[in-house]
Design an enzyme around this catalytic site. Structure first.
Site, PDB file in Angstrom:
ATOM      1  N   ASP A 333       0.827  -1.209   0.000  1.00  0.00           N
ATOM      2  CA  ASP A 333       0.000   0.000   0.000  1.00  0.00           C
ATOM      3  C   ASP A 333       0.861   1.259   0.000  1.00  0.00           C
ATOM      4  O   ASP A 333       0.646   2.189  -0.790  1.00  0.00           O
ATOM      5  CB  ASP A 333      -0.918  -0.018   1.236  1.00  0.00           C
ATOM      6  CG  ASP A 333      -2.319   0.474   0.916  1.00  0.00           C
ATOM      7  OD1 ASP A 333      -2.634   0.622  -0.281  1.00  0.00           O
ATOM      8  OD2 ASP A 333      -3.102   0.705   1.854  1.00  0.00           O
ATOM      9  N   ASP A 393      -8.981  -2.467   2.560  1.00  0.00           N
ATOM     10  CA  ASP A 393      -8.872  -1.838   3.873  1.00  0.00           C
ATOM     11  C   ASP A 393      -9.902  -2.395   4.859  1.00  0.00           C
ATOM     12  O   ASP A 393      -9.838  -2.095   6.052  1.00  0.00           O
ATOM     13  CB  ASP A 393      -9.054  -0.320   3.739  1.00  0.00           C
ATOM     14  CG  ASP A 393      -7.999   0.300   2.835  1.00  0.00           C
ATOM     15  OD1 ASP A 393      -6.857  -0.202   2.851  1.00  0.00           O
ATOM     16  OD2 ASP A 393      -8.317   1.248   2.095  1.00  0.00           O
TER      17      ASP A 393
END
Length: 482
Positions: A333, A393
């Site tokens: 990420d 997420d």
């Protein structure tokens, strides 16, 4: 020179005037725009998109006098266009662009003799303006300040925490059923045949992260083709996930269990109707996915079902695998959000570009929870009218929450791991939103969610003197999981 986002407020000339706002890009070093409509001056818009205004001879004398003028981009600089428009009496210059809006850059000193506002606008917005408001349009420019906080984040927060908590709880229920089946040898084989779970090992975790990296890079370079593959996969996977979620609820209802027999198999009639309903929901979303007024609700419902089913189905065998998965995806990420701008030619983040649709592509990836922004601002018009949270997420920390819940069930620890990890996830989400509000730029949520959940789970295990067992997994998992 940095560009600023603003709003063009257009009003039609009918008996009951219709108004609409459009995104503009301007430069605050050249001109300052009012912050509200109260201090803005309206001008009649003269549509001259048939010309690029590189010569004053292109426009009849007096046509621009005291008006707002829109011309096409190209063939000469913004400064040349601005000087010609000002010399012909125009009070505002709009430059229509068929390509993606970019920064208006020229030396500030060159614009010292230019007093009229100059802004860049999408050509498709000019076409839309004529269709919606007609040919007689009055326009003005203003730039409201950015809101301190986007309240749609509250809705995002509730959806994310609810999904993670419910997914973890559902995984714990399935684990309890497994334990009961183990205690009864006659039910053991039947239960194992019904299980549709997949267990991650450290090797499959690394392979999974590598696939994620390759897929993201491929999407960046071949977005306009692969986006439709992702949409198709999402429709299929979300329909199946919605079916699994609703079928689990129907299983708790003791009514309407009539069955039919087909090909030596029996199936409940209500499950057939449920399957048709789930397929129809996915098809409706696919057809109307670009309808911003309500399609986001259906996408979020399908997305929540997808995340719930993923968290319940995919099992982490131990805390070691959780640390490897969450740690690698955290690096993934951060790299694709913060590091790739130093690698790409246009200085853009690969993650942000793919999420928004590279090169202005109108099709968006459906792998996000979307909620309309509740605060009116130029950013809403120019960038994204929705607040977004990626499925990753939710799913990635959700797998850790699910492992904590299963560990609670196996050790009969009164849900202490599950509750602590869920609270840590909520704290991580709040921290993400605080940083987002302070920095005014997209954030890799896993940068905050992973440390919060991993550290909290480790502290609970250490405090309860169960770290070795928590790290390696229970004997039940080692003995019974494939």
């Amino acid at each position: 020179v940095a560009a600023d986002e603003g709003i063009l407020h257009a009003s039609g000339g009918g008996v009951t005037p219709v108004t609409k706002d459009y995104c503009i890009i301007y430069n605050s070093n050249w001109v300052s725009l009012p912050k509200t409509l109260d201090n803005a001056t309206f001008r009649t818009l003269e549509n001259l998109t048939s010309t690029v205004l590189c010569s004053s001879s292109e426009v009849p004398s007096g046509l621009m006098k005291d008006k707002a003028v829109v011309v096409m981009r190209g063939n000469c600089t913004f400064l040349e266009k601005a000087r010609i428009a000002q010399s012909l009496g125009a009070k505002m210059l709009l430059i229509a662009s068929k390509s993606r809006l970019s920064a208006i850059s020229d030396n500030k000193t060159d614009f010292e003799d230019v007093t009229l506002p100059v802004a860049l606008i999408r050509y498709k917005d000019i076409v839309d303006m004529q269709l919606v408001l007609g040919n007689e349009v009055n326009v003005t420019l203003y730039s409201p300040p950015l809101p301190e906080f986007d309240y749609s984040m509250v809705v995002i927060f509730l959806i994310a925490v609810f999904t993670v908590a419910l997914g973890g709880y559902w995984s714990g229920v399935a684990e309890l059923e497994n334990l009961k089946a183990v205690a009864s040898p006659g039910e053991r084989e039947t239960r194992r045949k019904k299980e549709e779970n997949v267990t991650f090992t450290p090797v499959t975790v690394i392979l999974f992260v590598v696939i994620c990296c390759v897929m993201l890079v491929l999407l960046y370079f071949f977005y306009k083709w692969l986006v439709y593959v992702i949409i198709s996969v999402f429709c299929l996977a979300s329909a199946m996930s919605l079916y699994n979620c609703l079928a689990a609820l129907l299983g708790e209802i003791p009514f309407g269990q009539c069955r039919i027999t087909c090909c030596n198999k029996t199936i409940e009639v209500r499950l057939i109707f449920l399957a048709v309903f789930c397929i129809a929901a996915a098809v409706v979303w696919a057809v109307f996915r670009n309808e911003d007024r309500w399609a986001w609700i259906l996408q979020d419902i399908l997305g929540v079902a997808f995340c719930l089913n993923f968290i319940k189905t995919l099992k982490m065998p131990n805390f070691k695998s959780c640390v490897i998965l969450l740690g690698l995806l955290l690096l993934y990420d951060v790299f694709f959000v913060f590091i790739t701008p130093f690698i790409t030619k246009n200085g853009a983040s690969i993650m942000v570009e793919v999420a928004a649709g590279p090169f202005g592509n109108s099709e968006k990836l459906p792998v996000v929870i979307r909620v309309p922004r509740l605060e009116h601002s130029a950013s809403t018009l120019c960038d994204l009218p929705f607040s977004l949270l990626g499925f990753g997420d939710i799913i990635v920390p959700g797998l850790l929450v699910a492992y904590c819940r299963r560990f609670d069930v196996q050790t009969r620890s009164s849900s202490v791991y599950y509750i602590s990890c869920t609270i840590a996830y909520a704290v991580g989400m709040v921290l993400t939103f605080v940083v987002l509000a302070l920095m005014k730029m997209g954030q890799p949520a896993l940068l905050y969610l992973v440390p919060c959940t991993l550290i909290t789970s480790s502290l609970v295990a250490w405090r309860r003197k169960e770290m070795k067992k928590f790290w390696k997994g229970s004997s039940y998992q080692v003995g019974w999981m494939p």
